[in-house]
Design a protein around this motif. Structure first.
Motif, short mmCIF file in Angstrom:
data_model
loop_
_atom_site.label_atom_id
_atom_site.label_comp_id
_atom_site.label_asym_id
_atom_site.label_seq_id
_atom_site.Cartn_x
_atom_site.Cartn_y
_atom_site.Cartn_z
N LEU A 47 0.84 -1.18 0.00
CA LEU A 47 0.00 0.00 0.00
C LEU A 47 0.88 1.25 0.00
O LEU A 47 2.11 1.15 0.10
CB LEU A 47 -0.94 -0.06 1.20
N PRO A 48 0.31 2.46 -0.14
CA PRO A 48 1.13 3.66 -0.34
C PRO A 48 2.27 3.85 0.65
O PRO A 48 3.40 4.13 0.24
CB PRO A 48 0.10 4.79 -0.24
N LEU A 49 2.02 3.70 1.96
CA LEU A 49 3.11 3.89 2.92
C LEU A 49 4.16 2.80 2.78
O LEU A 49 5.37 3.07 2.84
CB LEU A 49 2.56 3.92 4.35
N GLY A 50 3.73 1.57 2.58
CA GLY A 50 4.67 0.47 2.40
C GLY A 50 5.50 0.63 1.15
O GLY A 50 6.70 0.34 1.13
N LYS A 51 4.87 1.11 0.07
CA LYS A 51 5.59 1.32 -1.18
C LYS A 51 6.66 2.38 -1.01
O LYS A 51 7.76 2.28 -1.58
CB LYS A 51 4.61 1.73 -2.27
N LYS A 52 6.39 3.39 -0.21
CA LYS A 52 7.40 4.43 0.02
C LYS A 52 8.61 3.87 0.77
O LYS A 52 9.76 4.19 0.46
CB LYS A 52 6.79 5.61 0.78
N VAL A 53 8.35 3.04 1.78
CA VAL A 53 9.46 2.41 2.52
C VAL A 53 10.27 1.53 1.58
O VAL A 53 11.51 1.56 1.57
CB VAL A 53 8.92 1.61 3.72
N LEU A 54 9.59 0.74 0.77
CA LEU A 54 10.25 -0.14 -0.20
C LEU A 54 11.10 0.68 -1.17
O LEU A 54 12.25 0.33 -1.47
CB LEU A 54 9.19 -0.94 -0.94
N GLU A 55 10.56 1.79 -1.65
CA GLU A 55 11.30 2.64 -2.59
C GLU A 55 12.49 3.31 -1.92
O GLU A 55 13.53 3.51 -2.56
CB GLU A 55 10.37 3.69 -3.18
N ASN A 56 12.36 3.66 -0.65
CA ASN A 56 13.49 4.29 0.05
C ASN A 56 14.65 3.31 0.22
O ASN A 56 15.81 3.68 0.07
CB ASN A 56 13.04 4.82 1.41
N ILE A 57 14.32 2.07 0.54
CA ILE A 57 15.37 1.05 0.62
C ILE A 57 15.99 0.83 -0.76
O ILE A 57 17.22 0.75 -0.89
CB ILE A 57 14.80 -0.26 1.19
N THR A 58 15.15 0.77 -1.78
CA THR A 58 15.64 0.61 -3.15
C THR A 58 16.58 1.75 -3.53
O THR A 58 17.62 1.53 -4.17
CB THR A 58 14.45 0.54 -4.12
N ARG A 59 16.23 2.97 -3.15
CA ARG A 59 17.06 4.14 -3.47
C ARG A 59 18.45 4.01 -2.85
O ARG A 59 19.46 4.27 -3.51
CB ARG A 59 16.37 5.42 -2.99
N VAL A 60 18.51 3.62 -1.58
CA VAL A 60 19.79 3.46 -0.90
C VAL A 60 20.62 2.38 -1.59
O VAL A 60 21.83 2.57 -1.85
CB VAL A 60 19.58 3.11 0.59
#
Length: 566
Positions: A47-60
């Motif tokens: 969901l939106p909040l989870g996707k943001k966390v996933l994307e932040n890890i992906t960015r790092v």
């Protein structure tokens, strides 16, 4: 600039109670806080909040991979089977592999990992030593048909993973690529705020030689590792070795047969003879690719079937059944001993070293034998470390008793060598004008597993508690309820957003302040800014989610404070 996330418009539904099927902390909290929803067993919607966390890890992960010269690609998840048949992994993966056919009857699979395909790409595109070295990586969905998906996103049948592969013409080049990845992984996990250990590991179905795992200690972890309190030794339990020294068994009396009726187990035998289980020799019968093999360990230890399987891979290891004893008079169930087993391969743990004497089966119903000496009365075909490691076992480096802990595997790096290059004939033209076989490394990070690991390590009794680097927002603004408080909350949210901060604001109408405060702690954004009782004065309360520390600030002071902390 990103927009302020307003909870009145956000796709989120928090829960007061844990899901009925949830056993682990990450499973409970990620569902309750509205980060993920279960679609099917082992399959999750972000969901939106989870996707943001996933994307932040992906960015790092992406930033650190780019920093070591990695080039990002995206390979298909749907793959023809031929490359995996060539490597043998189409069969080795067994039931873990998702297999399917297209409308023409051609066989495909959903990729569990991509060594074969990356090797083929490099073979197609690199023809000279001048094209190497190269590091390629992707961040992609992987698939494994887990028999028992569990622990939320920690063990799913579909998961996000970063897999990278290095290609070099020399072993020295491979060692350098391995070193670069190892250093990058340390930086990644430090940036993510993950407490981790680097441990020696086995390569398993991946193949190759040098191998290390990155483990995040957590009670929910499915991996067991050991570390030494006296030196820097650490290893996955499957990689722990035991250094045995042969003993002098020349003074041991000859083998003596004992009458031991109704003692088919180590427990009943030890009780009957009044000896400790450690004085007995346990002989477990297994089938290795259908052939019966005996595995000997001290009677007070258990055989680690996973460890045995890793040693014997790609062979399939399974326990014998009652049917396997039919037509085998040399195998007496419950009374097997290594002496006289001429038709059976005998594998032993190093603790069964030459010269050691044991009480073991006499290969006769109701009979055991004592003074059975390894190297004198029986020979060991292969010595393999196959016992379940226990706390207190000696460190292979210094001899100190080891500590045993549970952890989540978040990364794994391998020096594959030329395994896949040999399979696919991956050569380039060398400096001397002759073909040179390429050597490879394989390096994985579980991106979605990192979300679960962080939840397990950082949560408290109130909910999630994300490190700022990967949180879905920098600050969670809460409007306590009244119109004036909502107005102030939206005002400060826009100012924080303009200052470059990521903002989540709870502006929901008709929701009590208590529910909003509870949700702010459950969601776990590192800073909580509350427009409450002093809103008429333009004063807000800033709370640190982790420490609970609070202070009252004006709007401008809050913006300055949060911007400085960014």
């Amino acid at each position: 600039m990103a927009q302020v996330q307003r909870m009145s418009r956000l796709m989120i539904k928090t829960l007061r109670d844990d899901p009925a099927d949830a056993e682990t902390l990450n499973h409970k909290l990620l569902v309750r806080a509205g980060y993920v929803r279960r679609t099917a067993a082992g399959i999750w919607s972000w969901l939106p909040l989870g996707k943001k966390v996933l994307e932040n890890i992906t960015r790092v992960v992406r930033e650190e991979m780019d920093a070591i010269g990695g080039q990002e690609v995206l390979l298909p998840a749907l793959l023809p089977k031929e490359a995996y048949e060539a490597s043998g992994r189409y069969d080795e993966y067994g039931d873990l592999l998702f297999r399917l056919k297209d409308r023409k009857g051609a066989d495909y699979l959903l990729g569990p990992t991509h060594e074969e395909v990356f090797t083929q790409i490099v073979k197609d595109m690199c023809s000279s030593y001048k094209d190497l070295p190269v590091i390629l990586y992707q961040i992609q969905t992987k698939y494994r048909d887990e028999a028992r998906p569990r622990a939320g996103v920690l063990r799913g049948r579909e998961f996000q993973m970063k897999d990278s592969y290095s290609f070099d013409t020399t072993d020295e080049g491979l060692a350098e690529a391995y070193r670069l990845h190892r250093a990058a992984y340390i930086r990644i996990f430090e940036r993510l705020g993950l407490d981790h250990r680097i441990v020696s590991a086995v390569s398993g179905a991946m193949g190759g030689s040098a191998s290390e795992e990155f483990l995040a200690p957590a009670p929910a972890g499915e991996d067991t590792f050991v570390d030494c309190p006296n030196c820097d030794y650490a290893a996955n339990t499957e990689a722990v070795t035991f250094k045995a020294t042969p003993v002098d068994g020349s003074a041991v009396a000859p083998v003596e047969e004992l009458d031991t009726p109704d003692t088919p187990t180590i427990e009943t035998l030890a009780a009957h003879l009044g000896v400790p289980a450690s004085a007995t020799l346990k002989n477990l019968l297994v089938k290795v690719d259908g052939e019966i093999v005996a595995v000997g360990v001290p009677g007070d230890r258990e055989v680690d079937l996973g460890k045995l399987g890793e040693h014997l891979a790609p062979a399939v290891v399974e326990l014998v059944t009652a049917e396997d004893f039919v037509g085998r008079p040399d195998l007496v169930r419950g009374y097997v001993g290594p002496q006289g087993l001429e038709k059976v391969r005998y594998i032993a743990d190093p603790r069964i070293t030459s010269g050691t004497a044991w009480i073991t089966g006499a290969n006769k119903e109701g009979k055991h034998a004592k003074n059975v000496v390894a190297g004198r009365d029986f020979e060991v075909t292969d010595y393999l470390d196959v016992v379940v490691v226990e706390a207190g076992d000696p460190c292979p480096e210094c001899g100190t008793g080891l500590q045993v802990d549970r952890a989540i595997e978040i990364g794994h790096i391998f020096q594959l060598g030329r395994k896949y290059a040999d399979i696919f004939n991956l050569d380039v033209l060398g400096q001397q004008g002759k073909p040179v076989r390429v050597t490879m490394g394989s390096y994985g990070i579980g991106v979605s597993r990192a979300v679960a690991a962080l939840a397990e390590q950082t949560a408290d009794d109130k909910g999630l508690c994300w490190p700022r680097e990967i949180a879905p927002a920098d600050v969670h603004v809460v409007a306590a309820g009244k119109a004036l408080q909502t107005e102030l909350a939206l005002e400060v949210s826009e100012k924080l957003n303009a200052a470059g901060l990521r903002v989540l604001v709870d502006d929901r109408a008709g929701v009590s302040p208590g529910v909003k405060f509870t949700d702010s702690e459950l969601i776990g954004v590192p800073k909580i800014l509350v427009a409450g009782r002093r809103s008429a004065e333009g004063v807000l309360e800033l709370k640190d989610r982790r420490t609970g520390e609070r202070e009252e600030l004006t709007v401008d002071e809050a913006v300055a404070r949060l911007t400085d902390q960014g």
